[in-house]
Design a protein around this motif. Structure first.
Motif, PDB file in Angstrom:
ATOM      1  N   ARG A   1      -9.724   7.918 -11.802  1.00  0.00           N
ATOM      2  CA  ARG A   1     -10.466   9.094 -11.022  1.00  0.00           C
ATOM      3  C   ARG A   1     -11.606   8.773 -10.003  1.00  0.00           C
ATOM      4  O   ARG A   1     -11.462   9.896  -8.716  1.00  0.00           O
ATOM      5  CB  ARG A   1     -10.754  10.295 -11.750  1.00  0.00           C
ATOM      6  N   LEU A   3     -12.145   6.119  -8.832  1.00  0.00           N
ATOM      7  CA  LEU A   3     -11.461   4.909  -7.781  1.00  0.00           C
ATOM      8  C   LEU A   3     -10.752   5.626  -6.991  1.00  0.00           C
ATOM      9  O   LEU A   3     -10.829   5.357  -5.714  1.00  0.00           O
ATOM     10  CB  LEU A   3     -10.266   3.823  -8.543  1.00  0.00           C
ATOM     11  N   GLN A   4     -10.098   6.925  -7.278  1.00  0.00           N
ATOM     12  CA  GLN A   4      -9.214   7.788  -6.093  1.00  0.00           C
ATOM     13  C   GLN A   4     -10.333   8.528  -4.706  1.00  0.00           C
ATOM     14  O   GLN A   4     -10.088   8.076  -4.183  1.00  0.00           O
ATOM     15  CB  GLN A   4      -8.430   8.437  -7.111  1.00  0.00           C
ATOM     16  N   GLY A   7     -11.200   6.423  -2.580  1.00  0.00           N
ATOM     17  CA  GLY A   7      -9.912   5.318  -1.855  1.00  0.00           C
ATOM     18  C   GLY A   7     -10.423   3.140  -2.751  1.00  0.00           C
ATOM     19  O   GLY A   7      -9.592   2.929  -1.507  1.00  0.00           O
ATOM     20  N   GLN A   8     -10.039   3.065  -3.362  1.00  0.00           N
ATOM     21  CA  GLN A   8      -9.890   1.951  -3.868  1.00  0.00           C
ATOM     22  C   GLN A   8      -7.971   1.819  -5.083  1.00  0.00           C
ATOM     23  O   GLN A   8      -8.045   2.855  -5.954  1.00  0.00           O
ATOM     24  CB  GLN A   8     -10.641   1.171  -4.918  1.00  0.00           C
ATOM     25  N   SER A   9      -7.586   1.426  -4.342  1.00  0.00           N
ATOM     26  CA  SER A   9      -6.243   0.940  -5.347  1.00  0.00           C
ATOM     27  C   SER A   9      -6.335   0.372  -6.432  1.00  0.00           C
ATOM     28  O   SER A   9      -7.107  -0.778  -6.532  1.00  0.00           O
ATOM     29  CB  SER A   9      -4.985   0.032  -4.053  1.00  0.00           C
ATOM     30  N   TYR A  10      -5.292   0.818  -7.469  1.00  0.00           N
ATOM     31  CA  TYR A  10      -4.837  -0.206  -8.728  1.00  0.00           C
ATOM     32  C   TYR A  10      -4.029   0.048  -8.899  1.00  0.00           C
ATOM     33  O   TYR A  10      -3.262   0.828  -8.688  1.00  0.00           O
ATOM     34  CB  TYR A  10      -6.238   0.276  -9.689  1.00  0.00           C
ATOM     35  N   SER A  11      -3.927  -0.470 -10.008  1.00  0.00           N
ATOM     36  CA  SER A  11      -3.223  -0.723 -10.673  1.00  0.00           C
ATOM     37  C   SER A  11      -2.562  -0.431 -12.238  1.00  0.00           C
ATOM     38  O   SER A  11      -3.858  -0.737 -12.633  1.00  0.00           O
ATOM     39  CB  SER A  11      -1.474  -2.159 -10.701  1.00  0.00           C
ATOM     40  N   SER A  13      -2.424   1.274 -16.090  1.00  0.00           N
ATOM     41  CA  SER A  13      -2.779   3.037 -16.446  1.00  0.00           C
ATOM     42  C   SER A  13      -4.011   3.170 -17.170  1.00  0.00           C
ATOM     43  O   SER A  13      -4.590   1.345 -17.764  1.00  0.00           O
ATOM     44  CB  SER A  13      -1.783   3.433 -17.580  1.00  0.00           C
ATOM     45  N   TYR A  61     -12.583  -9.314  -7.435  1.00  0.00           N
ATOM     46  CA  TYR A  61     -11.949 -10.013  -6.258  1.00  0.00           C
ATOM     47  C   TYR A  61     -12.058 -11.951  -5.770  1.00  0.00           C
ATOM     48  O   TYR A  61     -11.363 -12.268  -5.859  1.00  0.00           O
ATOM     49  CB  TYR A  61     -13.116  -9.330  -4.792  1.00  0.00           C
TER      50      TYR A  61
END
Length: 721
Positions: A1, A3-4, A7-11, A13, A61
């Protein structure tokens, strides 16, 4: 939540990531499921701060983007290395010692952010992934922490072993004939006499109840009631209940007599037509299963006090607020009853006020159950556990029955107990004072305990010292009253120094018992308790079989080791005990066995240890470790000298008040509490100018003499007549 929101994308679950985290943290499947369900029910912020999450993103990164583009090399690592210096040719520098580099990072960079950057630099230089280095760093950190814990556990093991064999010689403190009955009854069960004595304390105190108090400092209002809470600690099947039932039975007989008398009076009242009779009140002695509100109501009808007997002592704590969904104040009110303070009970159906309360209690509890409660913060931090005189005798006799010889010790003891209970119930309402000798000893004891509290690092155990101080006064009052009644005398108004000395010895025994229990069950230092359990049980096993114990034996014996591999048990426990001189290892690998020594081996090449059965006494010279318990003896003697050097220094050079901690239990001792004599041959009352301390106001009048006290007693008797 989170990260959303940034604005950070992630893969992947959340569930799979949490599963990976739990595996790295060595959580069990049940712990993982429980924590994940709890997290799902909450909508809180992340447990780590935003800057830590940003550091994780930078680490990702570096690992996923920057590091794969760098070739593996063996460049010498320098934590301060920056920029292109990290890419020097490996031929110019020796290979990196990875383990030393990790240790250097952990030592030089305490901040997490600096450790993160240093590990990323090391990853770039060595070619290892950041995750690999991070796992190695955490492993090294855990090993260093374990080394520190092991050193602390071993440092206190010698003290704990001595406490494990500590005994209380009740013949020193009770009238000889009565103490003999206690020992005969203990042999008839069989059990340790300390279990009987530990139950006797609150049982007798409940009959004195609100009638008797001891005044340590009249001007400061330091007064203690005759209220005692006690508990016997033992494993299931070790005869916890029989010793208590023997002591409680005479009170239950009185309870039954009171109930029969009440039923008869109730029938007379119901058939009375005149209306002149008052409704009868049932005389109560023992409560077994009563809520706090019920106890207050019954206490209001029995102003002198009651004994609360709980066979399984854990239920006494667990039932608090049981009808209030855990949101009431039962615990706070229960703790207030320990001080004997007043109770104002206002309900819609009744209004009650009790000026003094006196609810003593006793019961028994299993080791595992107590360990579970000690994980409950409220049980420890509230001081509930510290209020109990807990007793666990490691050298208690096994439950071998002897049906072929007659022993009527139990019946004789119970007959004497009933008489004692009845006479305690007839004591007038009086406050008892301390003579000068008793004041000197108690003041020194108070200073010793306060200093020990300041030095104590274990928060839970530090709460015990203050309660031991209050119990010292209560025990002095208990001994003063009981021994006078056993001699057929009326208790004097002043408690003497000899009685205070005895009370301090008993209190120090219970202080050691609490220390032993914390060593066994401390939830924050399980290594100390496990070393103690393995060694003491191995001693018992060797006595029976003359064989050492294996790692498989330890796994089956202790629940805490069932999920630990046998090789770790050998490394973490057997080798540690052997290397510190508590035993030896026989065999290697799966055939390795730990053989305990009767005495600890002094690791200096000068002394040799002796195994079991070689004409030595159990627990003798097991080694000493610096702790508040072992040092408290000499500290107390020093404090006594500071308070009253002229009177007591010579006395304490000749006698150690902690002689109760000897290994021999049943010996012929001359009863030192048979008469109200002064502590030594030179009474402090004969000194013209007694020394003062900063905590004592200067004397403006000479102290009362024995003749003055006798005159006051005669005057009081005349007034009562």
């Amino acid at each position: 939540r989170h990260l959303q929101t940034i604005g950070q994308s992630y893969s992947d679950s959340a569930a799979s990531l949490f599963n990976e985290f739990c595996q790295r943290s060595a959580m069990t499947a049940s712990e993982e499921a429980e924590r994940y369900q709890w997290c799902q029910k909450t909508n809180s912020d992340p447990s780590c701060p935003p800057e830590a999450i940003e550091a994780c993103i930078r680490g990702w990164y570096w690992k996923e983007v920057v590091q794969p583009q760098r070739p593996r090399n063996n460049t010498q690592y320098n934590p301060q290395q920056q920029g292109t210096e990290a890419t020097k040719n490996s031929s110019e520098n020796p290979k990196i010692n990875l383990l030393e580099a990790i240790k250097k990072i952990l030592a030089e960079f305490p901040q997490d952010s600096l450790q993160l950057m240093a590990l990323m630099n090391l990853s770039a230089q060595t070619g290892y992934t950041y995750r690999e280095l991070e796992l190695l760093a955490r492993t090294v950190e855990r090993e260093e922490t374990l080394d520190e814990e092991t050193a602390e556990a071993i440092a206190s093991l010698g003290t704990n072993l001595n406490l494990h064999q500590q005994r209380l010689d009740i013949t020193k403190y009770l009238e000889s004939s009565f103490a003999g009955l206690m020992l005969d009854a203990a042999n008839a069960i069989p059990t340790a006499p300390e279990y009987l004595f530990n139950t006797l304390l609150p049982a007798v105190a409940s009959r004195g109840g609100t009638s008797s108090r001891i005044v340590a400092n009249p001007s400061g209002g330091y007064v203690q009631p005759l209220i005692i809470w006690s508990g016997n600690v033992a494993h299931s099947g070790q005869a916890k209940t029989p010793p208590q039932q023997i002591i409680i039975k005479p009170l239950l007989d009185l309870e039954e007599d009171g109930n029969q008398r009440y039923e008869l009076e109730q029938k007379i009242y119901e058939h009375d037509k005149s209306g002149e009779l008052d409704a009868p009140t049932r005389k109560r002695y023992v409560l077994s299963d009563a809520t706090l509100q019920t106890k207050i109501r019954i206490h209001a009808e029995n102003k002198r006090g009651l004994l609360e007997y709980i066979d399984e002592l854990a239920s006494d704590y667990r039932r608090l607020n049981q009808f209030k969904k855990g949101q009431g104040d039962d615990r706070e009110q229960e703790l207030a009853l320990f001080n004997g303070s007043h109770v104002s009970y206002d309900r819609s159906d009744t209004r009650l006020f009790i000026r003094r309360t006196a609810l003593s209690k006793t019961g028994s509890i299993q080791w595992d159950t107590l360990a579970q409660l000690m994980n409950n913060e409220g049980f420890v931090e509230s001081g509930y556990m510290a209020r109990f005189l807990l007793c666990s005798i490691g050298e208690a006799p096994p439950r071998f029955l002897n049906l072929l010889s007659e022993n009527d010790g139990v019946q004789k003891l119970q007959k004497a107990l009933r008489s004692l209970y009845e006479r305690m119930g007839q004591l007038p309402e009086l406050d008892y004072l301390l003579d000068y000798d008793a004041k000197v000893l108690f003041q020194a004891w108070n200073h010793t305990l306060v200093d020990a509290t300041r030095r104590e690092s274990n928060f839970g155990f530090s709460l015990v010292y203050a309660k031991i101080e209050t119990y010292t006064l209560r025990l002095a009052l208990w001994l003063h009253l009981v021994n006078a009644l056993l001699r057929g005398e009326k208790p004097h108004l002043v408690v003497n120094g000899q009685t205070m000395k005895d009370a301090i010895e008993i209190a120090s025994f219970y202080l050691g018992q609490q220390k032993l229990i914390w060593a066994h069950n401390d939830p924050h230092n399980k290594l100390e308790g496990m070393l103690l359990k393995i060694h003491t049980n191995a001693l018992e096993f060797y006595q029976q079989t003359k064989k050492g114990v294996s790692a498989s034996w330890a796994k089956q014996k202790f629940n805490a080791l069932k999920k630990i591999a046998t090789d770790k048990i050998r490394l973490k426990y057997f080798q540690v005990l052997a290397s510190c001189g508590y035993g030896e290892l026989q065999g290697t690998g799966k055939s390795m066995r730990y053989v305990p020594y009767q005495e600890r081996l002094v690791i200096n090449g000068l002394n040799e240890s002796r195994k079991l059965g070689e004409n030595s006494v159990i627990g003798e010279n097991l080694g000493e470790a610096p702790s508040s318990i072992t040092n408290i003896q000499s500290l107390f003697q020093k404090k006594v000298g500071e308070v009253d050097e002229k009177t007591y220094r010579s006395n304490f050079e000749q006698e150690d008040i902690y002689s109760t901690c000897s290994n021999g239990l049943i010996e012929d001792h001359q009863n030192t509490n048979k008469s109200d004599t002064n502590l030594d041959t030179t009474s402090i009352l004969d000194i013209d100018d007694p020394p003062q301390t900063p905590h004592q106001p200067p004397n403006t009048e000479p102290p009362e003499t024995n003749a003055d006290i006798e005159w006051l007693m005669k005057l009081l008797e005349n007034l009562e007549t």
